[in-house]
Design an enzyme around this catalytic site. Structure first.
Site, PDB file in Angstrom:
ATOM      1  N   SER A 170       0.822  -1.221   0.000  1.00 45.02           N
ATOM      2  CA  SER A 170       0.000   0.000   0.000  1.00 45.02           C
ATOM      3  C   SER A 170       0.852   1.267   0.000  1.00 45.02           C
ATOM      4  O   SER A 170       2.024   1.250   0.372  1.00 45.02           O
ATOM      5  CB  SER A 170      -0.924   0.012   1.215  1.00 45.02           C
ATOM      6  OG  SER A 170      -1.679  -1.173   1.267  1.00 45.02           O
TER       7      SER A 170
HETATM    8  N1  SAH Z   1      -0.333  -5.112   4.034  1.00 45.44           N
HETATM    9  C1  SAH Z   1       0.401  -5.393   2.828  1.00 45.44           C
HETATM   10  C2  SAH Z   1      -0.252  -4.938   1.545  1.00 45.44           C
HETATM   11  C3  SAH Z   1      -1.648  -5.390   1.370  1.00 45.44           C
HETATM   12  S1  SAH Z   1      -2.171  -5.705  -0.285  1.00 45.44           S
HETATM   13  C4  SAH Z   1       1.833  -4.870   2.939  1.00 45.44           C
HETATM   14  O1  SAH Z   1       2.208  -4.282   3.946  1.00 45.44           O
HETATM   15  O2  SAH Z   1       2.607  -5.100   1.983  1.00 45.44           O
HETATM   16  C5  SAH Z   1      -3.455  -6.836   0.110  1.00 45.44           C
HETATM   17  C6  SAH Z   1      -2.987  -8.245   0.424  1.00 45.44           C
HETATM   18  O3  SAH Z   1      -4.131  -8.981   0.832  1.00 45.44           O
HETATM   19  C7  SAH Z   1      -2.403  -8.979  -0.777  1.00 45.44           C
HETATM   20  O4  SAH Z   1      -1.130  -9.466  -0.467  1.00 45.44           O
HETATM   21  C8  SAH Z   1      -3.397 -10.114  -1.008  1.00 45.44           C
HETATM   22  O5  SAH Z   1      -2.802 -11.282  -1.502  1.00 45.44           O
HETATM   23  C9  SAH Z   1      -3.985 -10.315   0.386  1.00 45.44           C
HETATM   24  N2  SAH Z   1      -5.301 -10.949   0.430  1.00 45.44           N
HETATM   25  C10 SAH Z   1      -6.348 -10.810  -0.407  1.00 45.44           C
HETATM   26  N3  SAH Z   1      -7.384 -11.557   0.006  1.00 45.44           N
HETATM   27  C11 SAH Z   1      -6.996 -12.174   1.157  1.00 45.44           C
HETATM   28  C12 SAH Z   1      -7.632 -13.098   2.059  1.00 45.44           C
HETATM   29  N4  SAH Z   1      -8.871 -13.527   1.865  1.00 45.44           N
HETATM   30  N5  SAH Z   1      -6.922 -13.535   3.113  1.00 45.44           N
HETATM   31  C13 SAH Z   1      -5.651 -13.111   3.325  1.00 45.44           C
HETATM   32  N6  SAH Z   1      -5.005 -12.256   2.503  1.00 45.44           N
HETATM   33  C14 SAH Z   1      -5.678 -11.783   1.438  1.00 45.44           C
END
Ligand code: SAH
Length: 217
Positions: free
Chosen positions: A64
């Protein structure tokens, strides 16, 4: 050479923090965490590490934008000793910042959907000796097993306000989550005894939450 690099990195971090401050965020604890946990260690595009923008990671996912991360941490109001669940580990940057904010006595748990990203996050956290539990699973239904939590922070767009996670919170617990399809509203849910308060903190953009309670299963 090494020292010069470090100095340049420090300056870039300060520039990034100035950009975040310009949005009106004044949370010194969040700034301190951002100084201590270098974003450059979590991204491949080192030259863009301190630009205030999201960056591509693996599996079409992103890390993000720094301002968005700072904003979520600010409204989550994390305290030392909190037990925090993050849903959407990605690179691990955010859970590393969370662990900094909750301190040694706090407990940081994060769930990632994609194995490749969960492994990447584990490696990144190891480099900084950060003690956080990374679980590879569908986090859209939460992770009740390790709860209840003081805070739940979701870093992917939820199709609906995640009311199903309120039961995973302690009293006075808080959920911060972006909610919506094309654009998202940043929602903060506060559990106050028998009352639930829901606040809207404006528009943001996130990748979609996958899984059972997400957009695609
Ligand atoms: N917090 C992260 C960025 C988030 S991007 C950082 O610091 O880099 C959103 C993330 O959520 C992605 O890696 C995606 O793969 C994950 N994601 C999406 N759906 C999800 C789910 N149902 N359970 C766990 N992770 C999920």
């Amino acid at each position: 050479m090494q020292i010069k690099k470090r100095k340049e990195e420090k300056e870039k971090i300060e520039e990034m923090l100035n950009t975040i401050k310009a949005y009106g965020i004044t949370d010194k604890a969040v700034f301190k965490a951002m100084r201590n946990i270098p974003r450059s260690l979590f991204v491949e595009q080192k030259e863009l590490a301190y630009e205030d923008m999201p960056l591509q990671t693996k599996r079409m996912q992103t890390i993000s934008q720094p301002y968005t991360v700072a904003f979520m941490l600010f409204i989550a109001n994390l305290k030392k000793g909190h037990k925090v669940l993050e849903i959407g580990t990605g690179t691990g940057w955010n859970i590393a910042l969370i662990k900094e904010l909750i301190g040694k006595e706090g407990e940081a748990i994060s769930i990632e959907y994609f194995e490749e990203l969960a492994e990447l996050a584990k490696e990144n956290l190891k480099k900084l000796s950060i003690d956080a539990t990374i679980i590879c699973s569908d986090g859209s239904e939460g992770f009740k097993l390790l709860g209840p939590y003081d805070r739940i922070i979701i870093t992917a767009a939820c199709p609906e306000i995640p009311k199903h996670l309120i039961g995973h919170l302690k009293d006075n617990g808080i959920i911060v989550a972006p909610v919506g399809r094309l654009f998202q509203k940043m929602i903060k849910i506060t559990k106050e005894k028998s009352k639930i308060k829901i606040e809207d903190y404006g528009s943001f953009r996130f990748v979609p939450l996958l899984g059972k309670k997400g957009f695609r299963y």
